[in-house]
Design a protein around this motif. Structure first.
Motif, short mmCIF file in Angstrom:
data_model
loop_
_atom_site.label_atom_id
_atom_site.label_comp_id
_atom_site.label_asym_id
_atom_site.label_seq_id
_atom_site.Cartn_x
_atom_site.Cartn_y
_atom_site.Cartn_z
N GLU A 277 -69.59 20.55 13.92
CA GLU A 277 -68.25 21.10 13.67
C GLU A 277 -67.53 20.31 12.56
OE1 GLU A 277 -66.22 21.78 17.31
OE2 GLU A 277 -64.27 21.99 16.34
N ASN A 278 -67.75 19.00 12.55
CA ASN A 278 -66.99 18.15 11.61
C ASN A 278 -67.83 17.64 10.45
OD1 ASN A 278 -64.75 18.28 13.36
ND2 ASN A 278 -65.73 16.78 14.70
N ILE A 279 -68.91 18.33 10.17
CA ILE A 279 -69.88 17.82 9.19
C ILE A 279 -69.25 17.56 7.82
CG2 ILE A 279 -70.74 20.16 8.66
CD1 ILE A 279 -72.87 17.00 8.75
N ARG A 280 -68.24 18.37 7.44
CA ARG A 280 -67.64 18.19 6.11
C ARG A 280 -66.92 16.84 5.98
NH1 ARG A 280 -67.62 23.63 6.58
NH2 ARG A 280 -68.30 24.80 4.73
N TYR B 198 -68.12 13.97 6.76
CA TYR B 198 -69.08 12.89 6.45
C TYR B 198 -69.37 12.87 4.94
CZ TYR B 198 -70.17 12.64 11.46
OH TYR B 198 -70.12 12.51 12.82
N PRO B 199 -69.60 11.67 4.36
CA PRO B 199 -70.09 11.66 2.98
C PRO B 199 -71.51 12.19 2.97
CG PRO B 199 -70.09 9.44 3.89
CD PRO B 199 -69.50 10.33 4.96
N VAL B 200 -71.85 13.05 2.01
CA VAL B 200 -73.19 13.63 2.03
C VAL B 200 -74.25 12.54 1.91
CG1 VAL B 200 -74.69 15.42 1.09
CG2 VAL B 200 -72.23 15.63 0.82
N LEU B 201 -74.00 11.62 0.95
CA LEU B 201 -74.94 10.51 0.76
C LEU B 201 -74.37 9.24 1.37
CD1 LEU B 201 -76.24 10.76 -2.92
CD2 LEU B 201 -77.60 10.84 -0.84
N SER B 202 -75.22 8.48 2.00
CA SER B 202 -74.80 7.19 2.54
C SER B 202 -74.49 6.21 1.41
CB SER B 202 -75.93 6.65 3.41
OG SER B 202 -75.70 5.30 3.69
N PRO C 175 -74.05 5.83 9.71
CA PRO C 175 -73.62 5.50 8.34
C PRO C 175 -74.78 5.39 7.35
CG PRO C 175 -72.59 4.04 9.95
CD PRO C 175 -73.65 4.79 10.68
N ALA C 176 -75.99 5.28 7.86
CA ALA C 176 -77.15 5.16 6.96
C ALA C 176 -77.84 6.51 6.76
CB ALA C 176 -78.14 4.13 7.52
N LEU C 177 -77.17 7.59 7.17
CA LEU C 177 -77.80 8.91 7.05
C LEU C 177 -77.44 9.60 5.74
CD1 LEU C 177 -77.02 10.48 10.57
CD2 LEU C 177 -79.26 9.79 9.73
N THR C 178 -78.39 10.36 5.21
CA THR C 178 -78.08 11.39 4.22
C THR C 178 -77.93 12.66 5.04
OG1 THR C 178 -79.35 10.32 2.49
CG2 THR C 178 -79.02 12.70 2.28
N HIS C 179 -76.80 13.34 4.88
CA HIS C 179 -76.52 14.47 5.79
C HIS C 179 -77.07 15.78 5.24
CE1 HIS C 179 -74.32 12.18 8.75
NE2 HIS C 179 -73.85 11.48 7.73
N TRP C 180 -78.31 16.06 5.64
CA TRP C 180 -78.96 17.32 5.21
C TRP C 180 -78.23 18.52 5.80
CZ3 TRP C 180 -83.73 18.04 2.41
CH2 TRP C 180 -84.27 16.86 1.91
N ALA D 40 -70.73 15.65 -2.64
CA ALA D 40 -71.85 16.57 -2.86
C ALA D 40 -73.08 15.76 -3.20
CB ALA D 40 -71.53 17.52 -4.02
N PHE D 41 -74.23 16.38 -3.01
CA PHE D 41 -75.49 15.74 -3.41
C PHE D 41 -76.31 16.77 -4.16
CE2 PHE D 41 -79.76 13.89 -1.68
CZ PHE D 41 -80.01 13.28 -2.92
#
Ligand code: PLP
Length: 472
Positions: free
Chosen positions: A22-25, A27-31, A66-71, A419-420
């Motif tokens: 629900e709150n994905i936006r 998060y920073p896309v790239l860690s 915090p170490a994730l890239t959010h696909w 963005a990524f």
């Protein structure tokens, strides 16, 4: 863990997942972590005694997230999307809970038979003929490696016992995915025997050169045994001329494999079925539901009209795995290098049933529509250019400046966390790739990214007198 605890933490984890999606936006896309940060942060050795779930979940939140890239982020526009969906996630959870191993029909009839059913459904959606037998592997790289092995088996059945002779030659375009070459390396074909055929101005394989190379090889007493065409190449999403390639492959008696890992999903949309023209003549084809069919990674579907050859290449049954003969009891371990196999059909079944054909078509159509609209905006901007045709939902574009300007622009956009995007090199020039494929991406996300790109280019111009002015 007691069953009560399992229930409690299970609910907690599902709640976390629902909040996350629900709150994905937010998060920073790239860690923003640096290489090695997470390794340094975590203990060097595993705990001696079991730890409470609360502590583990807390560390998950504080150290892992915090170490994730959010696909899952709707502005993840790099590579090709690996887009899951809520029904796919639920299917994946049940897979983990059941933890079956579908190596044999007997070891899990449901895994074997649901795989047949879902892959028959998907085959029908894609308009492929009934002769195509389907099997799920983890990735397209592995699926294509199996195609190469089957092609080798068809051309030289002795290879199983004698090994390679060094005379088999395979062909693919210079724009094909590196997994094709890797598969050839793995199977001992040898890089010297993998021909990378040049492409035309739209990055499609040159069939005239393919024929010339195959003929030259035949004249040199080599054996052209496989042609790999791509529908949706990685760099630009170009579509090789499969019908003409099929003619040449047929002329030389070579196996034709179609890598439709990304582009094949578009064929599910009735008016886009033409992207697979000619693929009905292929010996094999791969499409990745984990790319553009909203199924969590990993799920790669391999179809072949020659399952008996695939089986001949791989079947080797030790005593302890022998079962009674029944033609309806397929043992999937016979069709590949792996023995154990996950129940991946379950998540695909959840996705296909819950989203439905209409739902999936609507999302793919929207992605292609967004790409056309954004490409038109980019094309009409005096400081940017579109660098390749946009047949699907991938846009290749560049700032009208140097390669270094484009590299700097990409780095700044990605460093913003908003963005990524990724890159490629076309005709020797650095090009930015923007690939739309995430189930959650909306037009507004793309407008925001386009504004970010323009503003970043304009700001760069302020930092670097060499850059031309970026304007709306
Ligand atoms: N084929 C094509 C055309 C691709 O674009 C990719 C990856 O993006 C692959 C194959 C490899 O996919 P996988 O990661 O499933 O091995």
């Amino acid at each position: 863990m007691t069953n009560d605890e399992f229930r409690r933490y299970g609910h907690q984890v599902v709640d976390w997942m629902a909040d996350y999606l629900e709150n994905i936006r937010e998060y920073p896309v790239l860690s923003s972590i640096q290489p090695g940060d997470l390794v340094d942060r975590l203990p060097a050795a595993a705990p001696e005694r079991g730890e409470p779930m609360d502590a583990i979940l807390e560390d998950f939140e504080q150290s892992i997230v915090p170490a994730l890239t959010h696909w899952n982020h709707p502005r993840f526009l790099a590579y090709f999307a690996v887009s899951g969906s809520p029904p796919g996630i639920l299917g994946e959870m049940l897979m983990a809970a059941l933890n079956v191993n579908g190596m044999l029909w007997k070891s899990c009839p449901a895994a074997t038979e649901l795989e047949q059913v879902t892959l028959s459904w998907l085959r029908q959606w894609m308009g492929l003929p009934q002769e195509f037998f389907g099997i799920i592997y983890d990735t397209a790289s592995i699926a294509s490696m199996h195609a190469i092995a089957a092609a080798r088996e068809m051309a030289d059945p002795e290879v199983r016992t004698r090994g390679n002779t060094g005379r088999l030659v395979m062909y693919t375009s210079e724009q094909s995915h590196s997994s094709i070459e890797k598969g050839g390396i793995t199977l001992g074909i040898g890089q010297n025997n993998i021909r990378q055929i040049p492409v035309d101005e739209s990055f499609r394989m040159r069939v005239d050169i393919l024929r010339e190379r195959m003929e030259a090889d035949r004249q040199a007493s080599l054996s052209p045994f496989l042609v790999v065409a791509t529908v949706g190449t990685t760099s630009t999403s170009s579509i090789d001329p499969v019908p003409a390639i099929a003619d040449v492959a047929e002329e030389y008696g070579a196996w034709l494999h179609v890598d439709a890992a990304y582009g094949g999903a578009a064929a599910v949309v009735p008016e886009l079925r033409g992207v697979l023209n000619g693929a009905e003549r292929a010996h094999s084809l791969v499409v990745n539901p984990h790319k553009w069919l909203f199924t969590p990674i990993d799920c790669s579907v391999f179809y072949t009209t020659r399952p008996e050859i695939l089986r001949r290449a791989f079947s080797l049954v030790p005593e302890y795995l022998k079962t009674g003969e029944n033609p309806r009891a397929i043992n999937l371990m016979d069709y590949g290098v792996q023995l154990g196999r996950r129940f991946r059909a379950l998540k695909l079944w959840f996705v296909m049933r819950n989203l439905g054909h209409d739902g999936i078509c609507a999302i793919i159509r929207s992605h292609i529509g967004y790409a056309q609209k954004l490409a038109a905006l980019i094309r009409s901007h005096r400081d940017f250019e579109v660098a390749a045709p946009t047949p699907f939902s991938l846009i290749c574009f560049r700032y009208r400046g140097s390669d270094d300007d484009n590299r700097a622009l990409l780095e700044k956009v990605n460093a913003s966390g908003k963005a990524f995007l990724s890159h490629t090199v076309l005709n020797g020039r650095f090009v930015i790739r923007l690939a739309i494929g995430n189930i959650a991406t909306q037009w507004q996300d793309l407008e925001e990214v386009w504004d970010l790109v323009k503003q970043t280019a304009a700001r760069e111009q302020g930092d670097d007198a060499g850059l031309p002015q970026a304007v709306n």
